[in-house]
Write a protein that holds these residues in place. Structure first.
Motif, PDB file in Angstrom:
ATOM      1  N   ILE A 121      10.391  60.214  70.772  1.00 53.99           N
ATOM      2  CA  ILE A 121       9.799  59.701  72.003  1.00 53.99           C
ATOM      3  C   ILE A 121       8.368  60.224  72.103  1.00 53.99           C
ATOM      4  O   ILE A 121       8.137  61.437  72.075  1.00 53.99           O
ATOM      5  CB  ILE A 121      10.617  60.141  73.225  1.00 53.99           C
ATOM      6  CG1 ILE A 121      12.063  59.596  73.122  1.00 53.99           C
ATOM      7  CG2 ILE A 121       9.970  59.683  74.515  1.00 53.99           C
ATOM      8  CD1 ILE A 121      12.970  60.084  74.215  1.00 53.99           C
ATOM      9  N   GLU A 122       7.442  59.304  72.212  1.00 52.99           N
ATOM     10  CA  GLU A 122       6.037  59.681  72.278  1.00 52.99           C
ATOM     11  C   GLU A 122       5.703  60.205  73.673  1.00 52.99           C
ATOM     12  O   GLU A 122       6.093  59.638  74.688  1.00 52.99           O
ATOM     13  CB  GLU A 122       5.151  58.474  71.961  1.00 52.99           C
ATOM     14  CG  GLU A 122       5.251  57.985  70.521  1.00 52.99           C
ATOM     15  CD  GLU A 122       4.672  58.984  69.538  1.00 52.99           C
ATOM     16  OE1 GLU A 122       3.877  59.846  69.966  1.00 52.99           O
ATOM     17  OE2 GLU A 122       5.025  58.924  68.342  1.00 52.99           O
ATOM     18  N   THR A 123       5.013  61.324  73.690  1.00 53.06           N
ATOM     19  CA  THR A 123       4.486  61.877  74.938  1.00 53.06           C
ATOM     20  C   THR A 123       2.991  62.096  74.767  1.00 53.06           C
ATOM     21  O   THR A 123       2.434  61.919  73.676  1.00 53.06           O
ATOM     22  CB  THR A 123       5.190  63.208  75.291  1.00 53.06           C
ATOM     23  OG1 THR A 123       4.809  64.180  74.323  1.00 53.06           O
ATOM     24  CG2 THR A 123       6.713  63.056  75.288  1.00 53.06           C
ATOM     25  N   ARG A 124       2.331  62.526  75.820  1.00 56.46           N
ATOM     26  CA  ARG A 124       0.881  62.718  75.780  1.00 56.46           C
ATOM     27  C   ARG A 124       0.487  63.778  74.769  1.00 56.46           C
ATOM     28  O   ARG A 124      -0.549  63.696  74.131  1.00 56.46           O
ATOM     29  CB  ARG A 124       0.368  63.103  77.164  1.00 56.46           C
ATOM     30  CG  ARG A 124      -1.172  63.183  77.260  1.00 56.46           C
ATOM     31  CD  ARG A 124      -1.591  63.647  78.633  1.00 56.46           C
ATOM     32  NE  ARG A 124      -1.189  65.013  78.857  1.00 56.46           N
ATOM     33  CZ  ARG A 124      -1.883  66.083  78.456  1.00 56.46           C
ATOM     34  NH1 ARG A 124      -3.003  65.930  77.789  1.00 56.46           N
ATOM     35  NH2 ARG A 124      -1.449  67.293  78.721  1.00 56.46           N
ATOM     36  N   VAL A 125       1.344  64.781  74.616  1.00 58.15           N
ATOM     37  CA  VAL A 125       0.981  65.901  73.737  1.00 58.15           C
ATOM     38  C   VAL A 125       1.687  65.814  72.393  1.00 58.15           C
ATOM     39  O   VAL A 125       1.657  66.753  71.607  1.00 58.15           O
ATOM     40  CB  VAL A 125       1.296  67.243  74.421  1.00 58.15           C
ATOM     41  CG1 VAL A 125       0.390  67.456  75.615  1.00 58.15           C
ATOM     42  CG2 VAL A 125       2.764  67.311  74.803  1.00 58.15           C
ATOM     43  N   GLY A 126       2.420  64.752  72.136  1.00 61.19           N
ATOM     44  CA  GLY A 126       3.063  64.595  70.845  1.00 61.19           C
ATOM     45  C   GLY A 126       4.425  63.941  70.958  1.00 61.19           C
ATOM     46  O   GLY A 126       4.952  63.723  72.055  1.00 61.19           O
ATOM     47  N   ALA A 127       4.983  63.625  69.803  1.00 62.42           N
ATOM     48  CA  ALA A 127       6.303  62.981  69.777  1.00 62.42           C
ATOM     49  C   ALA A 127       7.405  64.024  69.936  1.00 62.42           C
ATOM     50  O   ALA A 127       7.407  65.059  69.276  1.00 62.42           O
ATOM     51  CB  ALA A 127       6.455  62.228  68.462  1.00 62.42           C
ATOM     52  N   GLN A 128       8.341  63.739  70.817  1.00 60.05           N
ATOM     53  CA  GLN A 128       9.476  64.650  71.061  1.00 60.05           C
ATOM     54  C   GLN A 128      10.543  64.372  70.001  1.00 60.05           C
ATOM     55  O   GLN A 128      11.147  63.295  69.966  1.00 60.05           O
ATOM     56  CB  GLN A 128      10.046  64.428  72.472  1.00 60.05           C
ATOM     57  CG  GLN A 128      11.105  65.441  72.840  1.00 60.05           C
ATOM     58  CD  GLN A 128      11.547  65.292  74.289  1.00 60.05           C
ATOM     59  OE1 GLN A 128      10.932  64.538  75.046  1.00 60.05           O
ATOM     60  NE2 GLN A 128      12.570  66.005  74.668  1.00 60.05           N
ATOM     61  N   LYS A 129      10.784  65.344  69.142  1.00 58.73           N
ATOM     62  CA  LYS A 129      11.680  65.146  68.001  1.00 58.73           C
ATOM     63  C   LYS A 129      13.091  65.686  68.244  1.00 58.73           C
ATOM     64  O   LYS A 129      14.074  65.131  67.751  1.00 58.73           O
ATOM     65  CB  LYS A 129      11.083  65.819  66.757  1.00 58.73           C
ATOM     66  CG  LYS A 129       9.713  65.270  66.373  1.00 58.73           C
ATOM     67  CD  LYS A 129       9.108  66.044  65.217  1.00 58.73           C
ATOM     68  CE  LYS A 129       9.957  65.868  63.975  1.00 58.73           C
ATOM     69  NZ  LYS A 129       9.313  66.545  62.811  1.00 58.73           N
ATOM     70  N   ALA A 130      13.213  66.795  68.981  1.00 61.57           N
ATOM     71  CA  ALA A 130      14.529  67.420  69.196  1.00 61.57           C
ATOM     72  C   ALA A 130      14.527  68.149  70.537  1.00 61.57           C
ATOM     73  O   ALA A 130      13.461  68.449  71.099  1.00 61.57           O
ATOM     74  CB  ALA A 130      14.883  68.372  68.069  1.00 61.57           C
ATOM     75  N   LYS A 131      15.758  68.448  70.984  1.00 61.04           N
ATOM     76  CA  LYS A 131      15.881  69.119  72.276  1.00 61.04           C
ATOM     77  C   LYS A 131      17.037  70.118  72.217  1.00 61.04           C
ATOM     78  O   LYS A 131      18.140  69.803  71.767  1.00 61.04           O
ATOM     79  CB  LYS A 131      16.135  68.088  73.379  1.00 61.04           C
ATOM     80  CG  LYS A 131      16.235  68.677  74.769  1.00 61.04           C
ATOM     81  CD  LYS A 131      16.483  67.577  75.798  1.00 61.04           C
ATOM     82  CE  LYS A 131      16.624  68.138  77.192  1.00 61.04           C
ATOM     83  NZ  LYS A 131      16.914  67.070  78.196  1.00 61.04           N
ATOM     84  N   LEU A 132      16.785  71.332  72.654  1.00 65.92           N
ATOM     85  CA  LEU A 132      17.797  72.391  72.732  1.00 65.92           C
ATOM     86  C   LEU A 132      18.010  72.755  74.190  1.00 65.92           C
ATOM     87  O   LEU A 132      17.043  72.870  74.952  1.00 65.92           O
ATOM     88  CB  LEU A 132      17.354  73.625  71.948  1.00 65.92           C
ATOM     89  CG  LEU A 132      16.973  73.408  70.480  1.00 65.92           C
ATOM     90  CD1 LEU A 132      16.476  74.720  69.876  1.00 65.92           C
ATOM     91  CD2 LEU A 132      18.157  72.867  69.692  1.00 65.92           C
ATOM     92  N   SER A 133      19.299  72.962  74.562  1.00 67.25           N
ATOM     93  CA  SER A 133      19.597  73.305  75.957  1.00 67.25           C
ATOM     94  C   SER A 133      20.626  74.427  75.992  1.00 67.25           C
ATOM     95  O   SER A 133      21.572  74.471  75.194  1.00 67.25           O
ATOM     96  CB  SER A 133      20.151  72.086  76.708  1.00 67.25           C
ATOM     97  OG  SER A 133      19.207  71.052  76.759  1.00 67.25           O
ATOM     98  N   VAL A 134      20.495  75.356  76.938  1.00 74.49           N
ATOM     99  CA  VAL A 134      21.467  76.407  77.195  1.00 74.49           C
ATOM    100  C   VAL A 134      21.607  76.549  78.706  1.00 74.49           C
ATOM    101  O   VAL A 134      20.620  76.478  79.440  1.00 74.49           O
ATOM    102  CB  VAL A 134      21.055  77.749  76.542  1.00 74.49           C
ATOM    103  CG1 VAL A 134      19.738  78.262  77.102  1.00 74.49           C
ATOM    104  CG2 VAL A 134      22.160  78.784  76.691  1.00 74.49           C
ATOM    105  N   SER A 135      22.855  76.745  79.150  1.00 72.95           N
ATOM    106  CA  SER A 135      23.081  76.840  80.603  1.00 72.95           C
ATOM    107  C   SER A 135      24.263  77.768  80.881  1.00 72.95           C
ATOM    108  O   SER A 135      25.130  77.978  80.026  1.00 72.95           O
ATOM    109  CB  SER A 135      23.348  75.451  81.201  1.00 72.95           C
ATOM    110  OG  SER A 135      24.529  74.893  80.662  1.00 72.95           O
ATOM    111  N   GLN A 136      24.290  78.312  82.073  1.00 70.81           N
ATOM    112  CA  GLN A 136      25.356  79.218  82.512  1.00 70.81           C
ATOM    113  C   GLN A 136      25.696  78.899  83.957  1.00 70.81           C
ATOM    114  O   GLN A 136      24.824  78.872  84.818  1.00 70.81           O
ATOM    115  CB  GLN A 136      24.918  80.678  82.383  1.00 70.81           C
ATOM    116  CG  GLN A 136      25.904  81.681  82.964  1.00 70.81           C
ATOM    117  CD  GLN A 136      27.177  81.756  82.146  1.00 70.81           C
ATOM    118  OE1 GLN A 136      27.142  82.106  80.973  1.00 70.81           O
ATOM    119  NE2 GLN A 136      28.295  81.401  82.749  1.00 70.81           N
ATOM    120  N   MET A 137      27.025  78.694  84.203  1.00 70.19           N
ATOM    121  CA  MET A 137      27.496  78.437  85.564  1.00 70.19           C
ATOM    122  C   MET A 137      27.973  79.738  86.198  1.00 70.19           C
ATOM    123  O   MET A 137      28.525  80.616  85.521  1.00 70.19           O
ATOM    124  CB  MET A 137      28.623  77.410  85.558  1.00 70.19           C
ATOM    125  CG  MET A 137      28.217  76.010  85.111  1.00 70.19           C
ATOM    126  SD  MET A 137      27.005  75.242  86.223  1.00 70.19           S
ATOM    127  CE  MET A 137      27.947  75.094  87.738  1.00 70.19           C
TER     128      MET A 137
END
Length: 423
Positions: free
Chosen positions: A74-90
């Motif tokens: 996905i192209e963004t203003r600052v570059g193409a978004q290639k991957a996404k990492l997420s961590v969460s705690q309930m």
């Protein structure tokens, strides 16, 4: 004949005059049972399981981690978004984990109190089972002595019959008594084998292992009750239900807190590639985005039901506690009745033995002049043996009631939840 009977009395009195010795057998057997009894071991393991539940319920939910790769960046203003990492705690609502921890801890303590009750009951069962064997051994002892004396009397009677000094009916009468006693002796021996098997099962050891009983029966004379008015509010069986009631109260509190929103915090990390068509500020700089989430407990029925369940549990445990109190009070009354009957019978047979011995002396002194007196002498001698045996039965009954009193007096004062390896 009178000479033979006199010899028997000397033997009989000597055999029943025991020296004062220590009798550690029962204590040893109780220790063996506490270490080996499978039911008690199972209670130990059940308690250990309950302890392991405490760190489970007080722990936070596992954090979640996710990773994703864009098939088409996905192209963004600052570059193409290639991957996404997420961590969460309930996180549950404040105090929820503490309430669950208290609930599990109280449940474990209730199981520990039941373990202590099982151990106390095992001590009582070992004591009563051992006393049953003691009584059977006493019956075997008396029966063997009676047979020995009848053997002697039979020989004396045959000699008197051969010299025409007595009738054959007297010889037959003695033989009849002896055969009856021999049959009883075999029954007592069979009964002891059965009792030995049951006793060894309590100790969880080889069923053929012999069970020792003391020759000194002076311990049977200890018959005083320290306390007839026992307060059962701290008894293990009652206190365990108190723990369960309190546990259900914390369960209700935890259910109410579960009905409140849960919060989550997280972090998203996006991996970007640099743009080659132009140079912009922060070109290709990866993006970090803190996240906050809130669960909204809209569907309330399940929460209300969970609260209601714990309310019902409290009522259930209160009723069971009342039933336990009633049962303990009944057991106390039964133990007291058993004790009173044993004491009365002990005194009764003590008096009857004295009178029977006095009657025996009178009958034996006039025996030579009457054939009828011969049967009366034998019958009175039998009564002495029977009364002596009945007196020991009453003393055993008293000791059983005292063992029950000891069990009923057990309470949970100072019984705190702890690892059973250190109990």
């Amino acid at each position: 004949m009178r000479y033979a009977i006199t010899i028997f009395l000397i033997i009989w009195i000597g055999a029943n005059t025991f020296a004062q010795v220590n009798n550690p057998e029962l204590k040893v057997y109780i220790n063996i049972a506490e270490n080996n009894n499978p039911e008690l071991k199972a209670m130990d393991l059940k308690y250990q399981q309950a302890l392991e539940k405490v760190p489970q319920v007080k722990s936070l939910p596992d954090p979640t981690f996710s990773a994703g790769v864009f098939i088409q960046p996905i192209e963004t203003r600052v570059g193409a978004q290639k991957a996404k990492l997420s961590v969460s705690q309930m996180f549950p609502w404040f105090g929820t984990l503490g309430a669950k921890e208290q609930q599990a801890s109280l449940q474990a303590h209730a199981i520990y109190l039941r373990y202590l009750d099982a151990r106390s009951k095992l001590q009582m069962n070992v004591t009563t089972s051992w006393l049953d064997i003691v009584l059977t051994d006493q019956k075997i002892f008396f029966t063997q002595k009676r047979i020995e004396v009848l053997d002697l009397l039979e020989k004396q009677s045959l000699k008197r019959y051969e010299s025409d000094q007595t009738d054959m009916v007297n010889v037959l009468y003695i033989q009849m008594l002896k055969e009856e006693l021999i049959s009883k002796l075999e029954l007592f021996k069979d009964k002891r084998n059965t009792q030995k098997t049951g006793f060894n099962k309590l100790l969880n050891r080889d069923l053929s292992t012999d069970v020792n009983t003391p020759e000194d029966n002076s311990f049977l004379l200890i018959s005083s009750i320290a306390n007839k008015d026992i307060e059962f509010t701290k008894h293990y069986r009652v206190a365990s239900w108190d723990q369960m009631v309190e546990s259900a109260q914390y369960g209700e509190k935890a259910s109410k807190l579960n009905a409140l929103p849960k919060f989550g915090v997280g972090l998203d990390y996006a991996i970007l590639s640099k743009r080659t068509d132009m140079n912009v500020a922060d070109n290709g700089q990866d993006a970090i985005m803190p996240m906050l989430s809130v669960s909204i407990p809209i569907f309330r029925k399940k929460y209300k039901a969970a609260i209601k369940v714990n309310e019902f549990k409290q009522q259930e445990y209160e009723e069971l506690k009342t039933a336990e109190m009633n049962q303990l009070e009944l057991e106390l009354q039964q133990a007291l009745e058993l004790y009173k009957i044993g004491i009365r019978n002990t005194d009764l047979y003590q008096n009857l033995i004295a009178k029977a011995k006095q009657s025996y002396e009178i009958l034996s002194s006039s025996y030579e002049s009457s054939t009828k007196r011969y049967e009366e002498v034998l019958n009175m001698q039998q009564k002495i043996w029977i009364y002596e045996q009945k007196q020991i039965e009453a003393q055993i009954q008293v000791q059983k009631s005292l063992a029950h009193f000891k069990y009923l007096e057990a309470d949970s004062y100072g019984a705190t939840t702890k690892n059973l390896d250190n109990k």
